[in-house]
Design a protein around this motif. Structure first.
Motif, PDB file in Angstrom:
ATOM      1  N   ILE A  38      -4.088 -35.133 -16.103  1.00  0.00           N
ATOM      2  CA  ILE A  38      -2.663 -34.886 -15.857  1.00  0.00           C
ATOM      3  C   ILE A  38      -1.841 -36.007 -16.478  1.00  0.00           C
ATOM      4  CG2 ILE A  38      -0.901 -34.538 -14.073  1.00  0.00           C
ATOM      5  CD1 ILE A  38      -3.253 -33.769 -12.200  1.00  0.00           C
ATOM      6  N   CYS A  39      -0.719 -35.671 -17.079  1.00  0.00           N
ATOM      7  CA  CYS A  39       0.183 -36.696 -17.579  1.00  0.00           C
ATOM      8  C   CYS A  39       1.588 -36.416 -17.071  1.00  0.00           C
ATOM      9  CB  CYS A  39       0.158 -36.772 -19.102  1.00  0.00           C
ATOM     10  SG  CYS A  39       0.845 -35.340 -19.954  1.00  0.00           S
ATOM     11  N   ALA A  40       2.384 -37.465 -16.982  1.00  0.00           N
ATOM     12  CA  ALA A  40       3.764 -37.325 -16.518  1.00  0.00           C
ATOM     13  C   ALA A  40       4.625 -38.396 -17.154  1.00  0.00           C
ATOM     14  CB  ALA A  40       3.839 -37.427 -15.000  1.00  0.00           C
ATOM     15  N   ARG A  41       5.871 -38.040 -17.366  1.00  0.00           N
ATOM     16  CA  ARG A  41       6.851 -38.976 -17.921  1.00  0.00           C
ATOM     17  C   ARG A  41       8.033 -39.046 -16.952  1.00  0.00           C
ATOM     18  NH1 ARG A  41       9.569 -38.099 -23.908  1.00  0.00           N
ATOM     19  NH2 ARG A  41      10.507 -40.187 -24.165  1.00  0.00           N
ATOM     20  N   ASP A  42       8.527 -40.242 -16.689  1.00  0.00           N
ATOM     21  CA  ASP A  42       9.605 -40.375 -15.721  1.00  0.00           C
ATOM     22  C   ASP A  42      10.833 -39.565 -16.144  1.00  0.00           C
ATOM     23  OD1 ASP A  42      11.840 -42.179 -16.968  1.00  0.00           O
ATOM     24  OD2 ASP A  42       9.981 -43.204 -17.479  1.00  0.00           O
ATOM     25  N   PRO A  43      11.699 -39.182 -15.203  1.00  0.00           N
ATOM     26  CA  PRO A  43      12.835 -38.313 -15.519  1.00  0.00           C
ATOM     27  C   PRO A  43      13.828 -38.896 -16.525  1.00  0.00           C
ATOM     28  CG  PRO A  43      12.407 -38.283 -13.159  1.00  0.00           C
ATOM     29  CD  PRO A  43      11.547 -39.363 -13.743  1.00  0.00           C
ATOM     30  N   TYR A  44      13.820 -40.218 -16.698  1.00  0.00           N
ATOM     31  CA  TYR A  44      14.675 -40.841 -17.704  1.00  0.00           C
ATOM     32  C   TYR A  44      14.032 -40.813 -19.092  1.00  0.00           C
ATOM     33  CZ  TYR A  44      17.081 -42.890 -13.647  1.00  0.00           C
ATOM     34  OH  TYR A  44      17.759 -43.089 -12.470  1.00  0.00           O
ATOM     35  N   GLY A  45      12.705 -40.719 -19.122  1.00  0.00           N
ATOM     36  CA  GLY A  45      11.995 -40.752 -20.399  1.00  0.00           C
ATOM     37  C   GLY A  45      12.059 -42.106 -21.065  1.00  0.00           C
ATOM     38  N   PHE A  46      11.969 -43.188 -20.279  1.00  0.00           N
ATOM     39  CA  PHE A  46      12.081 -44.539 -20.820  1.00  0.00           C
ATOM     40  C   PHE A  46      11.032 -44.824 -21.888  1.00  0.00           C
ATOM     41  CE2 PHE A  46      14.306 -45.587 -16.756  1.00  0.00           C
ATOM     42  CZ  PHE A  46      15.428 -46.176 -17.302  1.00  0.00           C
ATOM     43  N   ARG A  47       9.796 -44.426 -21.601  1.00  0.00           N
ATOM     44  CA  ARG A  47       8.688 -44.723 -22.510  1.00  0.00           C
ATOM     45  C   ARG A  47       8.161 -43.434 -23.133  1.00  0.00           C
ATOM     46  NH1 ARG A  47       9.832 -49.455 -23.917  1.00  0.00           N
ATOM     47  NH2 ARG A  47      10.394 -50.742 -22.134  1.00  0.00           N
ATOM     48  N   PRO A  48       7.661 -43.521 -24.353  1.00  0.00           N
ATOM     49  CA  PRO A  48       7.215 -42.303 -25.045  1.00  0.00           C
ATOM     50  C   PRO A  48       5.888 -41.778 -24.503  1.00  0.00           C
ATOM     51  CG  PRO A  48       6.772 -44.243 -26.387  1.00  0.00           C
ATOM     52  CD  PRO A  48       7.540 -44.727 -25.202  1.00  0.00           C
ATOM     53  N   LEU A  49       5.671 -40.491 -24.697  1.00  0.00           N
ATOM     54  CA  LEU A  49       4.412 -39.837 -24.343  1.00  0.00           C
ATOM     55  C   LEU A  49       4.367 -38.502 -25.061  1.00  0.00           C
ATOM     56  CD1 LEU A  49       1.930 -40.391 -22.498  1.00  0.00           C
ATOM     57  CD2 LEU A  49       2.998 -38.912 -20.793  1.00  0.00           C
ATOM     58  N   CYS A  50       3.239 -38.198 -25.674  1.00  0.00           N
ATOM     59  CA  CYS A  50       3.107 -36.935 -26.408  1.00  0.00           C
ATOM     60  C   CYS A  50       1.679 -36.428 -26.285  1.00  0.00           C
ATOM     61  CB  CYS A  50       3.493 -37.114 -27.880  1.00  0.00           C
ATOM     62  SG  CYS A  50       2.535 -38.363 -28.776  1.00  0.00           S
ATOM     63  N   TYR A  51       1.469 -35.178 -26.726  1.00  0.00           N
ATOM     64  CA  TYR A  51       0.103 -34.650 -26.691  1.00  0.00           C
ATOM     65  C   TYR A  51      -0.147 -33.776 -27.912  1.00  0.00           C
ATOM     66  CZ  TYR A  51       1.359 -29.888 -25.109  1.00  0.00           C
ATOM     67  OH  TYR A  51       1.845 -28.597 -25.025  1.00  0.00           O
ATOM     68  N   GLY A  52      -1.432 -33.596 -28.197  1.00  0.00           N
ATOM     69  CA  GLY A  52      -1.830 -32.788 -29.349  1.00  0.00           C
ATOM     70  C   GLY A  52      -3.213 -32.227 -29.149  1.00  0.00           C
ATOM     71  N   GLN A  53      -3.782 -31.699 -30.220  1.00  0.00           N
ATOM     72  CA  GLN A  53      -5.084 -31.034 -30.113  1.00  0.00           C
ATOM     73  C   GLN A  53      -5.871 -31.239 -31.398  1.00  0.00           C
ATOM     74  OE1 GLN A  53      -4.832 -26.785 -29.367  1.00  0.00           O
ATOM     75  NE2 GLN A  53      -6.623 -26.848 -28.026  1.00  0.00           N
ATOM     76  N   THR A  54      -7.173 -31.418 -31.254  1.00  0.00           N
ATOM     77  CA  THR A  54      -8.059 -31.544 -32.412  1.00  0.00           C
ATOM     78  C   THR A  54      -8.599 -30.157 -32.780  1.00  0.00           C
ATOM     79  OG1 THR A  54     -10.011 -31.951 -31.046  1.00  0.00           O
ATOM     80  CG2 THR A  54      -8.707 -33.871 -31.675  1.00  0.00           C
ATOM     81  N   PRO A  55      -9.190 -29.997 -33.959  1.00  0.00           N
ATOM     82  CA  PRO A  55      -9.682 -28.679 -34.391  1.00  0.00           C
ATOM     83  C   PRO A  55     -10.709 -28.051 -33.463  1.00  0.00           C
ATOM     84  CG  PRO A  55      -9.520 -30.150 -36.280  1.00  0.00           C
ATOM     85  CD  PRO A  55      -9.255 -30.991 -35.063  1.00  0.00           C
ATOM     86  N   ASP A  56     -11.451 -28.865 -32.685  1.00  0.00           N
ATOM     87  CA  ASP A  56     -12.473 -28.290 -31.795  1.00  0.00           C
ATOM     88  C   ASP A  56     -11.912 -27.904 -30.427  1.00  0.00           C
ATOM     89  OD1 ASP A  56     -12.062 -30.725 -30.582  1.00  0.00           O
ATOM     90  OD2 ASP A  56     -14.158 -31.373 -30.636  1.00  0.00           O
ATOM     91  N   GLY A  57     -10.578 -27.984 -30.263  1.00  0.00           N
ATOM     92  CA  GLY A  57      -9.965 -27.571 -29.008  1.00  0.00           C
ATOM     93  C   GLY A  57      -9.770 -28.678 -27.997  1.00  0.00           C
ATOM     94  N   THR A  58     -10.088 -29.913 -28.374  1.00  0.00           N
ATOM     95  CA  THR A  58      -9.902 -31.054 -27.486  1.00  0.00           C
ATOM     96  C   THR A  58      -8.413 -31.419 -27.410  1.00  0.00           C
ATOM     97  OG1 THR A  58     -12.099 -31.945 -27.952  1.00  0.00           O
ATOM     98  CG2 THR A  58     -10.444 -33.502 -27.146  1.00  0.00           C
ATOM     99  N   TYR A  59      -7.921 -31.580 -26.208  1.00  0.00           N
ATOM    100  CA  TYR A  59      -6.537 -32.025 -26.026  1.00  0.00           C
ATOM    101  C   TYR A  59      -6.503 -33.546 -25.914  1.00  0.00           C
ATOM    102  CZ  TYR A  59      -4.665 -27.332 -25.293  1.00  0.00           C
ATOM    103  OH  TYR A  59      -4.266 -26.028 -25.470  1.00  0.00           O
TER     104      TYR A  59
END
Length: 476
Positions: free
Chosen positions: A184-205
């Protein structure tokens, strides 16, 4: 004050991975953390989830020092892992403060990695201690872990516990949380610090503080986690919870674009490299100079220097070389050598006899800037016109940057002409505070360290103040 102590530091970087099959998630985490090394060089750690059993390794040092072939081989194959690199603004540099933090309670294991700083950390910790909580670290990440655990005992799911905990937390937090079944990931409601997500070709998040880490492990960035958003990754796919979204005005730390982030990262759809180039353009417009060469202070001053050169028509060149084998963990022996000269070298043939525009990201106390100017003078520079790609630091930061006292900030005590004279430059220009929006194309950022306009209430005392006071009491 050493050259390293004179720099501004950001708290840390987080990384998480969840694979559809049992794979070497520890190695993926290693490469992800290596790409985030610039965000924290004091300590690092990885926790692997092997069918509900958590196995971890954490220690002080750089990623390649802590995770050797031997230590990595001790971590099992698994479907999930969470990792962390740390530079602490709240809490001492000890192994106990290494992250991710692990918790074992009635409803199972939890591992937590945190980037940011709670503005109400001291008040929360005090309330928890009065209720009987016993803390083992001096990091506010443990406070977050306590609150989530408390809510978990009354919630149907770990993500519901996190959501309820977010009602209590104030300030900056980008979190990655691992339970036996979910990442699980979460970003504070202000979004002070960056956070992102992606996926590799084998389906790994993959989840990371910056997009560069996702690309480093062969992934494709999907998008940024929105301020206030909770993302739940499990065998059922990805679920988004948005009950905290748009609860606050977006306030991403503008210094991410100026200094903290890697130039090849993209944060909230804005390329960091492009933002720094624009800073150079703005400086050239507001503070032009008659010069022969534009150079940047490695590393974060280089892009802005290139932008200044583009806008001014003055040739861009390399005038300073950074020793790439010295990190912030470098311990200098006692002696009379100037530590700036150990870290930076001037290229004499490039700067001798020339009028130089020197571009850097900030001036904190002025000691490092003065030594760099001296270094160029000794190499034969005729004139040095310093340009800073941020406004002057005037206020403390409560959201994860180690600017916690005005007494150490040179701009709080001296005018710009006085600072110019103190560092030995021929002229000095800062990025205007009212031009910061041009870096991102919007005003959705926090610039409190420059303007004093804080998105949250200002704490009466910081966690750092409180911990240092306690340490003094123990010594007495």
């Amino acid at each position: 004050m050493s050259v390293w102590e004179s720099e501004i530091h950001e708290e840390c970087g987080v990384f998480g991975v969840i694979s559809p099959e049992c794979t070497d998630v520890a190695n993926v985490s290693y490469y992800g953390l290596y790409a985030l090394q610039h965000r924290g060089q004091e300590s690092c750690g990885i926790v692997v989830n092997d069918d509900g059993i958590f196995v971890s390794h954490k220690d002080l040092g750089l990623v390649n020092e802590v995770f050797t072939d031997e230590t990595l081989s001790r971590l099992p194959q698994g479907t999930m892992a969470v990792g962390h690199v740390r530079y602490g603004t709240t809490g001492k540099t000890t192994r106990a403060n290494c992250q991710p933090i692990e918790v074992n309670h009635q409803k199972g294991h939890m591992a937590l990695a945190h980037n940011g700083n709670l503005s109400n950390a001291a008040a929360l910790r005090n309330a928890l201690e009065l209720s009987g909580a016993i803390f083992h670290t001096t990091s506010d990440t443990e406070t977050i872990a306590y609150i989530i655990t408390r809510e978990r005992l009354q919630s149907a799911s770990i993500e519901e516990a996190l959501s309820r905990a977010m009602n209590t937390l104030d300030g900056a937090y980008s979190l990655i949380l691992m339970s036996p079944q979910k990442l699980i990931c979460a970003r504070d409601p202000y979004g002070f610090r960056p956070l992102c997500y992606g996926q590799t070709p084998d389906g790994t998040y993959v989840i990371a503080s910056e997009s560069c880490a996702i690309q480093a492990v062969g992934g494709t960035v999907i998008r940024d986690v929105e301020p206030g958003e909770i993302l739940v990754f499990s065998k059922n796919g990805v679920m988004s919870r948005r009950e905290h979204c748009k609860a606050k005005k977006k306030s991403l730390c503008i210094f991410e674009y100026i200094y903290f982030a890697r130039p090849d990262s993209v944060i909230d759809s804005v390329p960091v490299h492009a933002a720094r180039i624009r800073a150079g353009h703005i400086l050239a417009k507001h503070y032009p100079a008659e010069a022969d060469l534009v150079i940047g202070v490695p590393d974060s001053g280089l892009d802005a220097a290139l932008g200044f050169a583009e806008a001014s028509g003055i040739p861009y060149g390399v005038g300073l070389i950074k020793n790439k084998y010295i990190g912030r963990t470098f311990i200098a022996p006692n002696g009379r050598l100037d530590k700036v000269k150990i870290k930076l070298s001037a290229i004499e043939c490039a700067v001798k006899g020339k009028r130089i525009v020197l571009v850097d990201d900030s001036i904190v106390r002025g000691t490092t800037s003065g030594r760099i100017v001296t270094l160029l003078r000794e190499a034969g520079a005729k004139e040095i016109h310093m340009r800073i790609s941020s406004p002057p630091f005037l206020h403390p930061c409560y959201y994860g940057t180690d600017i916690d006292s005005q007494e150490h900030l040179i701009a709080c005590k001296h005018t710009i002409p006085e600072i110019c004279k103190m560092i030995g430059a021929d002229s000095l220009g800062y990025l205007p505070a009212d031009a910061l929006y041009q870096l991102t194309g919007n005003g959705a950022f926090c610039s409190a360290c420059f303007t004093g306009n804080y998105p949250t209430s200002i704490p009466e005392t910081t966690g750092k103040d409180r911990f240092e006071a306690r340490l003094s009491q123990r010594k007495e």
